[in-house]
Design an enzyme around this catalytic site. Structure first.
Site, PDB file in Angstrom:
ATOM      1  CD  GLN A 149      -5.633  -1.844  44.323  1.00 15.43           C
ATOM      2  OE1 GLN A 149      -4.515  -1.463  44.550  1.00 15.43           O
ATOM      3  NE2 GLN A 149      -6.615  -2.121  45.492  1.00 15.43           N
ATOM      4  CG  ASP A 188       0.261  -5.590  46.679  1.00 17.05           C
ATOM      5  OD1 ASP A 188       0.148  -5.003  48.018  1.00 17.05           O
ATOM      6  OD2 ASP A 188      -0.727  -5.301  45.868  1.00 17.05           O
ATOM      7  CE  LYS A 205      -3.173   0.046  47.573  1.00 17.58           C
ATOM      8  NZ  LYS A 205      -3.281  -1.301  46.934  1.00 17.58           N
TER       9      LYS A 205
HETATM   10  N1  GUN Z   1      -7.204  -4.939  46.385  1.00 14.76           N
HETATM   11  C1  GUN Z   1      -7.643  -4.783  47.761  1.00 14.76           C
HETATM   12  N2  GUN Z   1      -6.814  -4.751  48.844  1.00 14.76           N
HETATM   13  C2  GUN Z   1      -5.519  -4.861  48.026  1.00 14.76           C
HETATM   14  C3  GUN Z   1      -4.117  -4.911  48.222  1.00 14.76           C
HETATM   15  O1  GUN Z   1      -3.638  -4.486  49.420  1.00 14.76           O
HETATM   16  N3  GUN Z   1      -3.234  -5.128  47.082  1.00 14.76           N
HETATM   17  C4  GUN Z   1      -3.692  -5.024  46.019  1.00 14.76           C
HETATM   18  N4  GUN Z   1      -2.797  -5.141  44.919  1.00 14.76           N
HETATM   19  N5  GUN Z   1      -5.086  -5.130  45.651  1.00 14.76           N
HETATM   20  C5  GUN Z   1      -5.804  -5.014  46.752  1.00 14.76           C
END
Ligand code: GUN
Length: 299
Positions: free
Chosen positions: A108, A131, A64
């Site tokens: 995350q 998100d 990311k």
């Molecule tokens: N863990 C696995 N996929 C994601 C996601 O798209 N966003 C977040 N915040 N955590 C994750």
């Protein structure tokens, strides 16, 4: 042997290329940011909070941050030890909510079990919820209102749209009922006028359900769950699974929930893993951040 002559031609599904589409979206975001930055006097900003040292999460976060750098989003990674307490994290999120350089905040997942993920996600200001997991944004999706959408299901929808996959009136089956993917995915398909079924680990006669799908979205997290006999001829199969497997030689690789080789012989379209949904999740995260950046332009 020439199988087609004797009516045994094996078909191979066309790929839904998430990597290529994500590249295209990155370029569009670069153009938008280049245009807006002189007006704003700063680049878009995304804060990424990670707790502990789960290697898969660390890899996603690196991905990311790399994507942010590529399109010109300033990302601020905040890494906390596993033992960090919830109040400390809430205070950090509240400060980021107030910080005018920050357009998006993401925590995350998964978090260590002593932390209350719901409470932390609720602390993020809904307009900075990159998100799309805050209850306000989830509620807006439920009501069909504009709002920041969860990245993975939004990425799947964008991929289907890019390949002109018809959804109106079609049978869509979503496997999995998580907050991150299954539930918002079902709502987005419903919004696009599909007839939606959600199946999950307790569903009986799974193959009967999946075999009925014109569009099958697998988001369970089980390697090889979907085999060719569970898929309708000509279906569109989207694999959200990201499972790390290690072969006998000790080499690890990423595989989805779909047995790609066999399913590609019956499906019309299929996503690869990697290179399908994964890059689209990241592209939607960047897009949400830029959407918030634009919103703050007006205020
Ligand atoms: N863990 C696995 N996929 C994601 C996601 O798209 N966003 C977040 N915040 N955590 C994750």
């Amino acid at each position: 042997m020439n199988f087609s002559k004797i009516g045994m031609e094996t078909k191979t599904a066309k790929l839904l290329d998430g990597k290529a589409l994500a590249e295209k979206i990155h370029q569009e975001l670069i153009d938008t940011i280049t245009e807006l930055q002189p007006l704003k006097g700063r680049p878009p900003g995304l804060a990424v909070l990670m707790v502990g040292d789960n290697p898969a999460s660390a890899a996603y976060v690196r991905n990311k941050e790399r994507a942010c750098a590529k399109v010109g989003i300033a990302s601020a990674g905040k890494h906390f030890p596993t033992e960090v307490n919830g109040r400390e994290l809430e205070a950090v999120i509240q400060a980021l909510n107030e910080d005018e350089r920050v357009d998006g905040i993401l925590v995350q997942l998964p978090l260590p079990s002593h932390l209350d993920a719901v409470r932390l996600l609720n602390t993020i200001a809904p307009e900075k919820d990159a998100d799309g997991l805050h209850p306000v944004n989830m509620g807006r999706l439920m009501r069909g209102e504009l709002g920041l959408r969860s990245c993975t299901p939004a990425g799947v929808m964008r991929l289907l749209q890019e390949y002109d996959i018809p959804l109106k009136g079609k049978q869509a089956v979503v496997l999995g009922r998580s907050i991150l993917v299954g539930k918002p995915q079902a709502l987005m398909l419903l919004e696009a006028d599909a007839t939606v079924t959600i199946a999950h680990s307790k569903s009986e006669n799974l193959a009967t359900i999946t075999k009925n799908a014109d569009i099958l979205i697998a988001a369970v997290g089980r390697n090889g769950l979907i085999t060719a006999d569970m898929v309708k001829q000509g279906a569109v199969v989207v694999d959200v699974g990201m499972n790390r497997v290690t072969d006998q030689g000790g080499n690890s690789r990423l595989v989805g929930d779909v047995d790609f080789e066999s399913v590609a012989s019956v499906a019309e379209f299929i996503t690869p893993v990697p290179g399908g949904v994964g890059p689209m999740t990241v592209a939607m995260l960047l897009q949400n951040t830029v959407t918030s950046y634009k919103r703050f332009l007006k205020s």
